[in-house]
Design a protein around this motif. Structure first.
Motif, mmCIF file in Angstrom:
data_model
loop_
_atom_site.group_PDB
_atom_site.id
_atom_site.type_symbol
_atom_site.label_atom_id
_atom_site.label_comp_id
_atom_site.label_asym_id
_atom_site.label_seq_id
_atom_site.Cartn_x
_atom_site.Cartn_y
_atom_site.Cartn_z
ATOM 1 N N ARG A 2 3.598 -8.385 8.261
ATOM 2 C CA ARG A 2 2.947 -7.062 7.740
ATOM 3 C C ARG A 2 3.740 -5.878 8.622
ATOM 4 O O ARG A 2 4.063 -5.997 9.785
ATOM 5 N N GLN A 3 4.092 -4.977 7.975
ATOM 6 C CA GLN A 3 4.440 -3.753 8.656
ATOM 7 C C GLN A 3 3.946 -2.378 7.854
ATOM 8 O O GLN A 3 3.504 -2.375 6.894
ATOM 9 N N GLY A 4 4.004 -1.309 8.708
ATOM 10 C CA GLY A 4 3.779 -0.029 7.890
ATOM 11 C C GLY A 4 4.363 1.101 8.389
ATOM 12 O O GLY A 4 5.075 0.908 9.689
ATOM 13 N N GLN A 5 4.293 2.314 8.069
ATOM 14 C CA GLN A 5 5.056 3.630 8.172
ATOM 15 C C GLN A 5 3.927 4.672 8.458
ATOM 16 O O GLN A 5 2.841 4.378 8.176
ATOM 17 N N ASP A 6 4.449 5.778 8.675
ATOM 18 C CA ASP A 6 3.541 7.165 8.821
ATOM 19 C C ASP A 6 2.947 7.328 7.513
ATOM 20 O O ASP A 6 3.466 6.796 6.528
ATOM 21 N N TYR A 7 1.696 8.163 7.555
ATOM 22 C CA TYR A 7 0.961 7.984 6.387
ATOM 23 C C TYR A 7 0.690 9.760 6.336
ATOM 24 O O TYR A 7 0.579 10.487 7.312
ATOM 25 N N ASN A 8 0.340 9.927 4.908
ATOM 26 C CA ASN A 8 -0.200 11.616 4.847
ATOM 27 C C ASN A 8 -1.845 11.547 4.740
ATOM 28 O O ASN A 8 -2.015 10.720 4.051
ATOM 29 N N SER A 9 -2.252 12.620 5.347
ATOM 30 C CA SER A 9 -3.887 12.680 4.970
ATOM 31 C C SER A 9 -3.869 13.326 3.621
ATOM 32 O O SER A 9 -2.870 13.813 2.814
ATOM 33 N N GLY A 10 -5.204 13.732 3.234
ATOM 34 C CA GLY A 10 -5.312 14.173 2.014
ATOM 35 C C GLY A 10 -4.949 15.759 1.900
ATOM 36 O O GLY A 10 -4.550 16.358 0.995
ATOM 37 N N ALA A 11 -4.913 16.426 3.220
ATOM 38 C CA ALA A 11 -4.150 17.658 3.189
ATOM 39 C C ALA A 11 -2.553 17.606 3.517
ATOM 40 O O ALA A 11 -2.103 18.431 3.778
ATOM 41 N N ASP A 12 -1.712 16.569 3.146
ATOM 42 C CA ASP A 12 -0.562 16.224 3.034
ATOM 43 C C ASP A 12 -0.107 16.459 4.656
ATOM 44 O O ASP A 12 1.192 16.999 4.970
ATOM 45 N N HIS B 54 0.821 -1.210 0.035
ATOM 46 C CA HIS B 54 -0.216 -0.043 0.107
ATOM 47 C C HIS B 54 0.990 1.323 0.017
ATOM 48 O O HIS B 54 1.664 1.282 1.055
ATOM 49 N N SER B 55 0.751 2.069 -0.982
ATOM 50 C CA SER B 55 1.470 3.347 -1.002
ATOM 51 C C SER B 55 0.734 4.415 -0.030
ATOM 52 O O SER B 55 0.015 4.122 0.888
ATOM 53 N N ASN B 56 1.529 5.248 0.320
ATOM 54 C CA ASN B 56 1.197 6.358 1.087
ATOM 55 C C ASN B 56 1.641 5.875 2.513
ATOM 56 O O ASN B 56 2.449 6.522 3.422
ATOM 57 N N ILE B 57 0.851 4.826 3.081
ATOM 58 C CA ILE B 57 1.006 4.258 4.316
ATOM 59 C C ILE B 57 2.190 3.419 4.272
ATOM 60 O O ILE B 57 2.721 2.925 5.393
ATOM 61 N N ASN B 58 2.818 3.134 3.021
ATOM 62 C CA ASN B 58 4.021 2.377 3.030
ATOM 63 C C ASN B 58 3.742 0.982 3.777
ATOM 64 O O ASN B 58 4.904 0.739 4.318
ATOM 65 N N ALA B 59 2.725 0.552 3.601
ATOM 66 C CA ALA B 59 2.589 -0.957 4.345
ATOM 67 C C ALA B 59 2.858 -2.081 3.294
ATOM 68 O O ALA B 59 2.192 -2.174 2.379
ATOM 69 N N ALA B 60 3.619 -3.012 3.710
ATOM 70 C CA ALA B 60 3.712 -4.237 2.955
ATOM 71 C C ALA B 60 3.421 -5.597 3.648
ATOM 72 O O ALA B 60 3.681 -5.583 5.046
ATOM 73 N N ASP B 61 3.077 -6.447 3.067
ATOM 74 C CA ASP B 61 2.553 -7.809 3.650
ATOM 75 C C ASP B 61 2.916 -8.772 3.007
ATOM 76 O O ASP B 61 2.991 -8.831 1.552
#
Length: 803
Positions: free
Chosen positions: A311-321, A283-290
């Motif tokens: 599974r792991q993920g990282q910080d994400y950006n809202s629609g307002a960056d 998943h992009s944005n949240i940079n989550a891989a599984d």
């Protein structure tokens, strides 16, 4: 407002226009943004359609036939599918079905229809061959647990309140809470990237009974960082069932509503000795891989299933960056072994383990250092087709969760100032908590020889909780506080139930259930404020009676009317009884809350009206409900002083009160062509805390969803898209810190192709328009006071292979 959200998404006006030049620049940016979104919307289906041309392999088989009643009348809308795959078909107006592109080999074929006995058989398929199988389905007397179903004639047969294996497998959800949000009338509180906490029609926390393969689940932490269903990965889930009312009395005690999660069982294992799947996604944005892998099979009297997920993920950006902390790591392993003891009985053993580390919780004062979750269970089943006693079911289970929390990367980990302005040191805060749950269930089905069907049984669970909070200075290590948040809390519940169901000749179906629960609760210590108000100490016992009734009446060949009513009792949980100056997940404030060991149990009385329609190309389901809560557990200020200098000045406590709720959900599906279906849902909920004279906390706003789904005739390709319109919510619980949220519009698109017969590629975009929005139920950041936004645009891909 919704209209504002729609106009913003279409770029019709600026959010903050200041002058003509800035207005022009913003318009250009929004046009580019819209063009980019349009490119995504067009490219993905073209890419998938192009790839699907590679899938027309001829090394498959075809199965066809007709499904009818015992008297020979064709059945419309029967779901016939290959177990363990997404290959299947649905019968048409004449009861005929055809399944294409079946891989060669031995498979388990299943036919399901609401109100009929399911049929399953093993069949060996040969490359390029055609097979015929006609099916006769006898009437099955149903004891409905308050779940009214719509048998969609086009596509998978799916109750409105069930997530089927195909829906789960095709969902881009990273955690179980995101899956739950797909059910109308169900939402989830986001406090971080994982652990989304389910809310059903305004009911939350222990008002919602949670079960995984029959085991009762509870969170480990006082702040509910982990919801009861957060310790199972979506890749391990076969089916999710939701009961939106007091109709799950045979599942367990205190179910004002309930969620049941099931992993694959012996009935889902194919006839092959060995069948394996592997999948990976991003998943992009949240940079989550599984990555996940599973094996299952059956040989003789032995069957097995094992699954592992990373599974792991990282910080994400809202629609307002806006960057939102969202780091997490998760590893999980699960398995089952089934043994056929006799032709009538079988034994199943299950075990699971999950480890989560370094989980950000921007909606909490602390982050999660780790979760260690393990569970084991055993189930014995016996059945026969004649006699008074038709079946027996015995389950025993044990689960344990160890949970560590800390304030690393939180503002309190840095030097700052107290609320009075005086300087403060950097704090090192840790909370260690754990929960143990042991329980079991027994049930027996009886048939009296007529149309009456009975189920009798009982269940029990015993929980033990501990939580210790330590606060020290980071500069010199001096311990400033070490104190229990819970102190060896024990809560045990034993219940007995009786359910009776009868189907009359005119089609009327009647189901009635009664249940009695015996509760025992105690703890080592509690807050002195409440101890001084009771002479009974910390030991408490209750006897609670619950009951429910549902009646269904066919109005015609296509229409079904049902009514239901029930009253169920829930005992107060560990937080409500014994918490000692800790935050409450029943509030949007970072204040201190104290438990009340004298709380009365909470009673929910609810009435439902269901209306269903099923035609060859159209299905419809509507559910109107009203609920009254007596001894509703709510909050009020206590006049106590806070223990921590960092806390707000007001300390709150739990009290009994009253509340009322009213709402409805409606869903419709239209089969426009053989391959294209249109779907829409509408939800509305209103809740009032009568004691505090304000809206109930966490009421989801009015929402509409509309979408389409395309499935190729070969079953090798699908494409679906949906638009979600959510209204603003201005009716908020101000005394508990809840704030109003704006309406919004979002869109999703996804598709999949079957590649090289055994491989499937899925891809899509969540929040296609990159809208900046907040789910109204989401927690607030306790340091900024702002609710957590949902992720902006997320592109996802998933590749799976079966062998």
């Amino acid at each position: 407002m919704v209209s504002g959200a729609v106009m913003r998404c279409l770029g019709l006006f600026s959010r903050t226009p200041r002058n003509d030049w800035e207005r022009h620049n913003e318009g250009v940016a929004r046009m580019n943004h819209a063009r980019s979104s349009l490119r995504y919307a067009v490219l993905i289906p073209i890419m998938l359609l192009t790839t699907s041309s590679l899938l027309m392999a001829q090394n498959t088989a075809i199965l066809s036939g007709q499904v009818s009643t015992g008297s020979g009348k064709p059945l419309v809308g029967v779901n016939v599918y290959i177990s363990g795959t997404n290959i299947g078909s649905t019968t048409d107006e004449t009861g005929h079905y055809q399944i294409t592109r079946i891989p060669a080999g031995e498979h388990l074929v299943t036919a399901e229809y609401v109100g009929r006995e399911s049929q399953s058989w093993r069949q060996t398929f040969v490359m390029g061959a055609k097979f015929t199988k006609d099916i006769s389905m006898a009437t099955k007397p149903l004891i409905m647990p308050g779940i009214v179903v719509t048998a969609s004639p086009a596509g998978a047969q799916q109750p409105l309140t069930t997530l089927s294996p195909n829906v789960i497998r095709r969902s881009p959800a990273r955690v179980s809470g995101e899956l739950i949000r797909q059910v109308p009338g169900v939402d989830a509180v986001r406090r971080g990237p994982v652990g989304l906490d389910p809310v059903i029609r305004g009911l939350r926390e222990t008002e919602v009974g949670a079960y995984i393969d029959g085991s009762r689940m509870f969170p480990a932490g006082p702040g509910r960082m982990d919801s009861p269903i957060s310790h199972i990965d979506p890749n391990a889930i076969q089916k999710i069932q939701v009961v939106k009312g007091p109709y799950a009395l045979t599942w367990g005690a205190g179910n004002l509503s309930a969620i049941r999660v099931e992993t694959p069982g012996p009935a889902d294992f194919s006839g092959k000795p060995f069948h394996a799947t592997a999948a990976t996604g991003f998943h992009s944005n949240i940079n989550a891989a599984d990555a996940t892998a599973s094996v299952l099979g059956a040989s003789g009297k032995l069957s097995y299933w094992a699954s592992g997920t990373w599974r792991q993920g990282q910080d994400y950006n809202s629609g307002a960056d806006q960057e939102i902390p969202g780091d997490f790591k998760s590893r999980e392993a699960r398995g089952k072994i089934g043994l056929e003891l006799t032709p009538r009985s079988n034994l199943t053993f299950s075990a699971g383990y999950q480890r989560q580390d370094d989980v950000d919780y921007p909606g909490r004062l602390l982050n999660a250092d780790f979760f260690n979750s393990s569970n084991v269970s055993g189930r014995w089943q016996w059945r026969r087709t004649a006699g008074l006693l038709r079946s027996m079911d015995l389950t025993g289970y044990y689960n344990f969760v160890d949970h560590g929390m800390g304030n690393d990367e939180k503002p309190t980990a840095l030097p700052g100032a107290f609320p009075n302005g005086n300087p403060r040191p950097a704090f090192d805060i840790h909370v260690d908590s754990e929960i143990r749950v042991a329980g079991g269930r027994f049930a027996a089905d009886l048939e009296t020889g007529g149309a009456l069907q009975l189920e009798i049984g009982g269940d029990l669970y015993a929980t033990n909780r501990d939580a210790l909070r330590t606060i020290a200075r980071r500069d010199n290590g001096m311990v400033m506080m070490r104190k229990p948040m819970w102190a060896d809390v024990d809560i045990s519940v034993f219940g007995l139930f009786l359910q009776a169901g009868r189907q009359f000749d005119n089609g009327v179906l009647l189901s009635a259930t009664v249940r009695s629960d015996f509760v025992s609760a105690n703890a080592d210590t509690a807050n002195p404020f409440y101890l001084s108000a009771t002479d009974d100490g910390l030991d408490d016992s209750e006897t609670n009676l619950s009951a429910a009734l549902t009646v269904s009446k066919p109005l015609s060949r296509h229409w079904l009317l049902s009514i239901g009513a029930g009253s169920v009792v829930r005992t107060a949980d560990a937080n409500e009884r014994f918490s000692d100056h800790i935050p409450s997940s029943k509030s949007q404030m970072a204040a201190e809350f104290v438990g009340n060991p004298t709380l009365n149990p909470e009673r929910s009385t609810q009435a439902d009206l269901w209306l269903e329609a099923t035609y060859s190309k159209f299905s419809f389901n509507a559910n109107l409900f009203a609920r009254k809560m007596n001894d509703y557990i709510t909050l009020e200020s206590t006049g106590l002083s806070p223990e921590l200098a960092l806390s707000p000045p007001t300390v709150f406590g739990y009290i009994n009160g009253d509340a009322s709720f009213l709402g409805f959900e409606a869903a419709a599906r239209y089969q426009a062509t053989e391959t294209l279906s249109l779907l829409t849902t509408v939800t509305y909920l209103r809740g009032e805390d009568d004691t505090l004279d304000e809206p109930a906390l966490g009421i989801a706003p009015f929402g509409i969803e509309a979408g389409f789904r395309f499935d190729s005739k070969s079953g090798a390709f699908f494409l679906e898209s949906a638009i979600h319109v959510v209204a603003e919510q201005t009716r908020v619980a101000t005394t508990r810190g809840e704030i109003a949220t704006d309406g919004y519009l979002t869109a999703d698109i996804s598709g999949g192709v079957r590649v090289l017969q055994n491989m499937e590629l899925r891809a899509g975009i969540v929040n296609l328009l990159d809208e900046s929005y907040i789910n109204h139920l989401n927690s607030k950041n306790p340091f900024t006071g702002q609710p957590l936004p949902e992720p902006g645009r997320v592109l996802f891909t998933n590749l799976s292979y079966a062998f």
